[in-house]
Design an enzyme around this catalytic site. Structure first.
Site, PDB file in Angstrom:
ATOM      1  N   CYS A 139       0.835  -1.198   0.000  1.00 43.33           N
ATOM      2  CA  CYS A 139       0.000   0.000   0.000  1.00 43.33           C
ATOM      3  C   CYS A 139       0.869   1.246   0.000  1.00 43.33           C
ATOM      4  O   CYS A 139       1.453   1.612   1.031  1.00 43.33           O
ATOM      5  CB  CYS A 139      -0.920   0.001   1.220  1.00 43.33           C
ATOM      6  SG  CYS A 139      -1.883   1.504   1.402  1.00 43.33           S
ATOM      7  N   CYS A 167      -0.356   4.035   2.343  1.00 45.04           N
ATOM      8  CA  CYS A 167      -0.089   3.762   3.758  1.00 45.04           C
ATOM      9  C   CYS A 167       1.361   4.032   4.133  1.00 45.04           C
ATOM     10  O   CYS A 167       1.652   4.576   5.206  1.00 45.04           O
ATOM     11  CB  CYS A 167      -0.409   2.311   4.088  1.00 45.04           C
ATOM     12  SG  CYS A 167      -2.035   1.747   3.602  1.00 45.04           S
ATOM     13  N   ASP A 168       2.293   3.633   3.258  1.00 41.27           N
ATOM     14  CA  ASP A 168       3.693   3.534   3.667  1.00 41.27           C
ATOM     15  C   ASP A 168       4.678   4.417   2.908  1.00 41.27           C
ATOM     16  O   ASP A 168       5.873   4.412   3.223  1.00 41.27           O
ATOM     17  CB  ASP A 168       4.151   2.072   3.537  1.00 41.27           C
ATOM     18  CG  ASP A 168       3.348   1.140   4.428  1.00 41.27           C
ATOM     19  OD1 ASP A 168       2.868   1.594   5.479  1.00 41.27           O
ATOM     20  OD2 ASP A 168       3.185  -0.038   4.060  1.00 41.27           O
TER      21      ASP A 168
END
Length: 324
Positions: free
Chosen positions: A141, A144-145
């Site tokens: 993701c 997300c990261d």
């Protein structure tokens, strides 16, 4: 057993499930959504929704982020009376006219019709070290990261639309993005390919596969193999960085394990439907990424949900002799 017999139960609160709930709620069906988490599906972790109609402002900026779009959908669903409960579905029974949904805490919910909208999950590449370094440099993701790899180097695995779009997104954070493609070509729209190939921060390696991911606690090296020549290259993290990121975008697996033996599935465990989203079981419909389809995007998921809810209403009216 829960005493209420709902008109419709929707399993899953991604775009397909929420669109279905919206249409069902507006049709005055007594509708329940069962979702094990916060809901939203894959779109809930998407930074920009660029290809959903109406999301682009005149100034060329994007008004709608994934989380924002999900919140709007949920608010709209609640406004039209659909109810959402956070519970994990453990089993289903579609053998009778009234369908049963059993949750992890033992509650049995009943409905005249059911829509399956549990979506799909990112596929694992399966190379050595992938599982060991998941969350320690290996990610699925970008939204997300990505910020964890600000000013670092990252690899983006996959040659499809999602991989290329995420690679472009990653250039906002990483100083260099290398796309690893197993085939000798991309599998995406030419417009996206052009954006990738013209981006000075992106390098592409075709005919390349990952043999191993390794390191001491964090990703520190990656072994790459050219699947035409057999040449092997070991890439080490920059000494000053100490690590780099590997983002996997190699497709999805349908989240349908729960429904095996209850509805028909194809060889890849997707649930086939007709054009009205009906499965092989009367009163059971499927919508969204768990169906075999050409395009898995928010717009196709919401379309599926709208059709499924409309078809479910028609089924209920006919099967239970109810009037509009």
């Amino acid at each position: 057993m829960h005493n209420t017999i709902y008109d419709l139960i929707i399993i899953g609160a991604g775009p397909a499930g929420l669109a279905a709930a919206l249409y069902a709620g507006r049709s005055k069906l007594n509708t329940l959504i069962l979702e094990r988490g916060a809901g939203g599906g894959q779109i809930a972790i998407t930074n920009e929704v660029a290809n959903y109609p109406g999301s682009l402002l005149e100034e060329g900026t994007f008004e709608v982020s994934g989380p924002n779009l999900v919140k709007r959908m949920m608010d709209q669903v609640e406004h039209f009376g659909a109810k959402k409960i956070t519970k994990t579905v453990k089993d289903v029974d579609f053998s009778e006219k009234i369908k049963k949904i059993i949750t992890l805490d033992g509650t049995i919910f009943q409905a005249k019709a059911v829509i399956l909208a549990t979506g799909a999950l990112p596929k694992k590449l399966g190379c050595k070290g992938e599982a060991e370094f998941s969350g320690k440099g290996v990610s699925y993701c970008a939204t997300c990261d990505a910020d964890f790899f600000t000013d670092l180097e990252v690899f983006c695995v996959g040659g499809g639309y999602t991989s290329l779009e995420e690679a472009i997104y990653l250039t906002k954070f990483a100083r260099k993005v290398t796309i690893i493609v197993r085939k000798p070509y991309f599998a995406s729209a030419q417009s996206v390919q052009d954006k990738v190939l013209s981006n000075p921060k992106i390098k592409v390696m075709f005919n390349t596969e990952i043999d191993e991911i390794a390191g001491d606690g964090m990703v520190e090296r990656i072994t790459l193999r050219n699947n035409i020549t057999g040449e092997v290259v070991i890439h080490e993290a920059d000494e000053d960085d100490g690590t780099f990121g590997i983002f996997m975008f190699v497709g999805y697996s349908p989240n349908t394990e729960l429904f095996k033996g209850h509805v028909e599935m194809n060889e890849w465990n997707y649930i086939p439907t007709n054009e009205n989203m009906a499965t092989n079981i009367p009163g059971v419909f499927a919508a969204g990424d768990l169906r075999p389809k050409l395009l898995r995007q928010v717009i196709t998921a919401t379309a599926d949900g709208a059709i499924a809810a409309t078809a479910a209403e028609k089924y209920i009216n006919e099967a239970f002799h109810e009037k509009n």
